[in-house]
Design a protein around this motif. Sequence first.
Motif, PDB file in Angstrom:
ATOM      1  N   LEU A   1       0.796  -1.065   0.081  1.00 46.54           N
ATOM      2  CA  LEU A   1       0.042   0.321   0.083  1.00 46.54           C
ATOM      3  C   LEU A   1       1.273   1.332  -0.136  1.00 46.54           C
ATOM      4  CD1 LEU A   1      -2.529  -0.884   2.459  1.00 46.54           C
ATOM      5  CD2 LEU A   1      -3.297  -1.138   0.074  1.00 46.54           C
ATOM      6  N   ALA A   2       1.893   1.723   0.789  1.00 48.20           N
ATOM      7  CA  ALA A   2       2.928   2.298   0.320  1.00 48.20           C
ATOM      8  C   ALA A   2       3.754   2.124  -0.447  1.00 48.20           C
ATOM      9  CB  ALA A   2       3.787   2.041   1.724  1.00 48.20           C
ATOM     10  N   SER A   3       3.997   1.394  -1.754  1.00 46.26           N
ATOM     11  CA  SER A   3       4.693   1.618  -2.880  1.00 46.26           C
ATOM     12  C   SER A   3       4.166   2.101  -4.195  1.00 46.26           C
ATOM     13  CB  SER A   3       5.127   0.082  -3.790  1.00 46.26           C
ATOM     14  OG  SER A   3       4.233  -0.312  -3.689  1.00 46.26           O
ATOM     15  N   PRO A   4       4.285   2.902  -5.005  1.00 48.36           N
ATOM     16  CA  PRO A   4       3.812   3.119  -5.854  1.00 48.36           C
ATOM     17  C   PRO A   4       3.263   1.827  -6.717  1.00 48.36           C
ATOM     18  CG  PRO A   4       5.738   3.686  -6.632  1.00 48.36           C
ATOM     19  CD  PRO A   4       5.780   2.765  -4.942  1.00 48.36           C
ATOM     20  N   LEU A   5       3.495   1.048  -6.051  1.00 55.34           N
ATOM     21  CA  LEU A   5       2.798  -1.003  -7.474  1.00 55.34           C
ATOM     22  C   LEU A   5       1.318  -0.795  -6.222  1.00 55.34           C
ATOM     23  CD1 LEU A   5       5.470  -3.161  -8.394  1.00 55.34           C
ATOM     24  CD2 LEU A   5       4.140  -1.303  -9.610  1.00 55.34           C
ATOM     25  N   GLY A   6       1.079  -0.272  -5.539  1.00 58.53           N
ATOM     26  CA  GLY A   6      -0.779  -0.222  -4.965  1.00 58.53           C
ATOM     27  C   GLY A   6      -1.359   0.492  -5.331  1.00 58.53           C
ATOM     28  N   LYS A   7      -0.891   1.108  -6.381  1.00 56.87           N
ATOM     29  CA  LYS A   7      -2.100   2.487  -6.996  1.00 56.87           C
ATOM     30  C   LYS A   7      -3.421   0.972  -7.417  1.00 56.87           C
ATOM     31  CE  LYS A   7      -2.676   5.940 -10.508  1.00 56.87           C
ATOM     32  NZ  LYS A   7      -2.461   6.927 -11.109  1.00 56.87           N
ATOM     33  N   GLY A   8      -3.315   0.040  -8.120  1.00 52.78           N
ATOM     34  CA  GLY A   8      -3.635  -0.328  -8.459  1.00 52.78           C
ATOM     35  C   GLY A   8      -4.896  -1.091  -7.644  1.00 52.78           C
ATOM     36  N   VAL A   9      -4.639  -1.625  -6.210  1.00 52.01           N
ATOM     37  CA  VAL A   9      -4.576  -1.997  -5.184  1.00 52.01           C
ATOM     38  C   VAL A   9      -5.746  -1.511  -4.753  1.00 52.01           C
ATOM     39  CG1 VAL A   9      -4.910  -3.269  -3.027  1.00 52.01           C
ATOM     40  CG2 VAL A   9      -3.088  -3.293  -4.481  1.00 52.01           C
ATOM     41  N   LYS A  10      -5.585  -0.100  -4.621  1.00 47.09           N
ATOM     42  CA  LYS A  10      -6.130   1.005  -3.856  1.00 47.09           C
ATOM     43  C   LYS A  10      -7.429   1.317  -5.158  1.00 47.09           C
ATOM     44  CE  LYS A  10      -2.951   3.016  -1.495  1.00 47.09           C
ATOM     45  NZ  LYS A  10      -2.192   4.306  -0.791  1.00 47.09           N
ATOM     46  N   GLU A  11      -7.274   1.417  -5.798  1.00 51.10           N
ATOM     47  CA  GLU A  11      -8.072   1.946  -7.463  1.00 51.10           C
ATOM     48  C   GLU A  11      -9.376   0.318  -6.866  1.00 51.10           C
ATOM     49  OE1 GLU A  11      -6.057   2.019 -10.925  1.00 51.10           O
ATOM     50  OE2 GLU A  11      -5.424   4.475 -10.580  1.00 51.10           O
ATOM     51  N   ASP A  12      -8.319  -0.100  -6.867  1.00 49.12           N
ATOM     52  CA  ASP A  12      -9.646  -1.544  -7.231  1.00 49.12           C
ATOM     53  C   ASP A  12     -10.656  -2.067  -5.640  1.00 49.12           C
ATOM     54  OD1 ASP A  12      -8.824  -2.937  -9.426  1.00 49.12           O
ATOM     55  OD2 ASP A  12      -8.053  -4.133  -8.867  1.00 49.12           O
TER      56      ASP A  12
END
Length: 260
Positions: free
Chosen positions: A176-187
Amino acid sequence: MAVTGTAIAVAVAVPGSAGADDAPPGRTAAQGSQAAGGSGQQGGGAGDAGPPPGPAALASAPPEGAKGIGTDPLTDDELRRAEALALTPPGAAAQKNVEGGRGPQHLATELADPLPGEQSGGPRRAEVRFYDYGRDELITRTVNLDTGKVEQSGTQRGVQPSAHPEELREALGLILASPLGKGVKEDYKDATGKELTSTGQLWFNGDLYRTYREADVPPQLAECGEHRCVRLVTKVLNGAWIDTRNLIVDLSARTVTRVG
């Protein structure tokens, strides 16, 4: 199923302590990465557990409390006493847990087998396993719950027991703290209409990412097996799944990598 990811491997460093120098595939220890409940002997549940405890308290062992008999499972008092006893040897304060805090990461505590020739009703012992993120070492200590002494102690590199729920929670936090967590937050927002701001908003489970089981391991994950790496499955609490299986967290280096 919501999907977060592409076929391109990307490594992202996450703020926190740097990776360790050496080592740990092999023997299974804590199987406590179940989403709910979990046994006291193996460390509890993952997704709906309370906040993880802070850095290990390197205090003296608590007095003896309720004790089991023979091959009875370790009682809660015995579990607490065994872990405290196992943390007493010199040097424990210099070891690191999964958050980079003082003291090694507890993985599992189990009733140890009696020594050869011991009669039933003999001393009860516990085998306690820790992981030192400072050196990437598995630490195993056998403590005698009757005498309060550590009878055996050893370290291993290249050995990676199953992940503890606290490690899985830390891995989710790093995602969640990484840029790759953006998709998780969007979902999550698509599924709930709300912002995802903490690990407590998701159910999660998972275990180690073992490179020898993978057909294609990105260079960024080549040290997994020496480093401690995990893969998670997640879902909205009582709701939709969010696919995080393509996000591998190297807990030793504190990086997140997307795999195809």
